[in-house]
Design an enzyme around this catalytic site. Sequence first.
Site, PDB file in Angstrom:
ATOM      1  N   ASP A   7     -34.693 -95.290 -64.715  1.00  0.00           N
ATOM      2  CA  ASP A   7     -34.794 -96.704 -64.770  1.00  0.00           C
ATOM      3  C   ASP A   7     -34.587 -96.919 -66.318  1.00  0.00           C
ATOM      4  O   ASP A   7     -35.140 -96.638 -67.127  1.00  0.00           O
ATOM      5  CB  ASP A   7     -36.194 -97.114 -64.526  1.00  0.00           C
ATOM      6  CG  ASP A   7     -36.131 -98.686 -64.548  1.00  0.00           C
ATOM      7  OD1 ASP A   7     -35.249 -99.376 -65.213  1.00  0.00           O
ATOM      8  OD2 ASP A   7     -37.324 -99.187 -64.224  1.00  0.00           O
TER       9      ASP A   7
ATOM     10  N   HIS B 232     -16.746-110.957 -55.480  1.00  0.00           N
ATOM     11  CA  HIS B 232     -16.492-109.752 -54.653  1.00  0.00           C
ATOM     12  C   HIS B 232     -15.027-109.651 -54.335  1.00  0.00           C
ATOM     13  O   HIS B 232     -14.226-110.727 -54.659  1.00  0.00           O
ATOM     14  CB  HIS B 232     -17.313-109.970 -53.187  1.00  0.00           C
ATOM     15  CG  HIS B 232     -18.891-109.746 -53.477  1.00  0.00           C
ATOM     16  ND1 HIS B 232     -18.930-108.316 -53.716  1.00  0.00           N
ATOM     17  CD2 HIS B 232     -19.903-110.222 -53.168  1.00  0.00           C
ATOM     18  CE1 HIS B 232     -20.408-108.324 -53.807  1.00  0.00           C
ATOM     19  NE2 HIS B 232     -20.892-109.286 -53.469  1.00  0.00           N
ATOM     20  N   ASP B 233     -14.685-108.929 -53.506  1.00  0.00           N
ATOM     21  CA  ASP B 233     -13.284-108.464 -53.107  1.00  0.00           C
ATOM     22  C   ASP B 233     -12.262-109.656 -52.519  1.00  0.00           C
ATOM     23  O   ASP B 233     -11.165-109.871 -53.057  1.00  0.00           O
ATOM     24  CB  ASP B 233     -13.191-107.256 -52.023  1.00  0.00           C
ATOM     25  CG  ASP B 233     -11.808-106.883 -51.804  1.00  0.00           C
ATOM     26  OD1 ASP B 233     -11.624-105.912 -52.519  1.00  0.00           O
ATOM     27  OD2 ASP B 233     -11.029-107.523 -50.957  1.00  0.00           O
TER      28      ASP B 233
ATOM     29  N   TYR C 196     -11.511-111.971 -55.744  1.00  0.00           N
ATOM     30  CA  TYR C 196     -10.577-111.428 -56.650  1.00  0.00           C
ATOM     31  C   TYR C 196      -9.360-111.659 -55.941  1.00  0.00           C
ATOM     32  O   TYR C 196      -8.385-112.131 -56.851  1.00  0.00           O
ATOM     33  CB  TYR C 196     -11.045-110.008 -57.086  1.00  0.00           C
ATOM     34  CG  TYR C 196     -12.495-109.702 -57.443  1.00  0.00           C
ATOM     35  CD1 TYR C 196     -12.952-110.570 -58.138  1.00  0.00           C
ATOM     36  CD2 TYR C 196     -13.008-108.517 -57.026  1.00  0.00           C
ATOM     37  CE1 TYR C 196     -14.293-110.390 -58.532  1.00  0.00           C
ATOM     38  CE2 TYR C 196     -14.145-108.318 -57.521  1.00  0.00           C
ATOM     39  CZ  TYR C 196     -15.115-109.107 -57.984  1.00  0.00           C
ATOM     40  OH  TYR C 196     -16.197-109.059 -58.505  1.00  0.00           O
TER      41      TYR C 196
ATOM     42  N   ASP D  55     -11.302-103.962 -54.436  1.00  0.00           N
ATOM     43  CA  ASP D  55     -12.106-102.893 -55.028  1.00  0.00           C
ATOM     44  C   ASP D  55     -11.556-101.638 -55.074  1.00  0.00           C
ATOM     45  O   ASP D  55     -11.682-101.134 -56.163  1.00  0.00           O
ATOM     46  CB  ASP D  55     -13.470-102.979 -54.014  1.00  0.00           C
ATOM     47  CG  ASP D  55     -14.334-104.147 -53.980  1.00  0.00           C
ATOM     48  OD1 ASP D  55     -14.177-105.025 -55.003  1.00  0.00           O
ATOM     49  OD2 ASP D  55     -15.138-104.356 -53.413  1.00  0.00           O
TER      50      ASP D  55
END
Length: 373
Positions: free
Chosen positions: A72, A138-139, A142, A168
């Site tokens: 973490d 997200h893809d 883009y 991606d």
Amino acid sequence: MPGPLTQLKVLDFSTLLPGPYATMLLADMGADVLRVEAPGRLDLTRVMPPLEDGVSTAHTFLNRGKRSLGLDLKKEGSADVIKRLVKDYDVVIEQFRPGVMDRLGIGYDTLKAINPNLIYCAITGYGQTGPYKDRAGHDINYLSLAGVSSHCGRKETGPPPLGIQVADVAGGSHHAVMGILAAVIHRQQTGEGQYIDISMTDAAFALNAMAGAACLAGGQEQKPESSLLNGGAFYDYYRTSDGRWLSVGSLEPQFSSRLCEALGLTELKSLAVSQNPDQQKTLKAALSERIAEESLSHWQAVFANADACVEPVLTISEAAEHPQLQARNMVVGVDRGDGTLQKQIGFPIKFEKTKPEAGWIGKKLGADNDDYL
């Protein structure tokens, strides 16, 4: 001989698809990849169906050949662990929004001060600069902003949601690997490490290639079904009588001539080489009608020995069994850790001397903590 990157050590802070796909390629080529993942921040690819023995096949594929450190980064002392590790690493790759690594105390400037030769690659949707640098995406976003979606698909139905993540993988993953390896060569020549800023939108925009050149230098904006290669000509997909599809790429005269002969449409040979849109429509209509009369297996037999650039649209499972992909070792067995093998997509680059290996499937989170903590 071992893979070509066996001397490269990579510290991987990425999640989901772009970064993990990139580091998988590096691991396949022999790089020692340690993936750092927060135990309390779930990577969706770990639980994405389908599952095999309770583990996502997406995870076991994308993270094959890597070690796993559960850490973490927000907890006190975690930054010190990374600062200790980075002394021995060549590459850091991360996929957070701009500024996140700095707030965690392990940004580029901090790590570079510890390891001046470090190559640091950041993959984001829009890059480290510009008005969209902090924006989520997200893809599909883009590809849209990069202009790619605007000239794909059909006039009536618009751009298609693609079955693969082009921005991606072809954008983020492949360009990241290209940038990292170029930086490795630069470091070999100069001794200098450097920062690499990968924007999936930038990379997707670059993928426009010929359509982009026609627009920017030639002033011609490509629309769906308007050009030779995007459905504006007979270069297209055609439905068969059993609901399957045949791809026809017979652009050159010698190929289009063989296409027409195989289909019994020799009278239409002249239309295939015509630039007239109406003649192209006539040819497409004739091809559609003729191909729809028979099944896919029929056309596979017809074109099996015809050098005409005509191939069936296969499912992934059919492609995996195709003699060509079998001969190229594109389906491999990857060690599950218990001596059994899981089928996965193989590495696509063939080296003469340094054969890549898939290693092992993606490990459980924190499987290697004892070795690093």
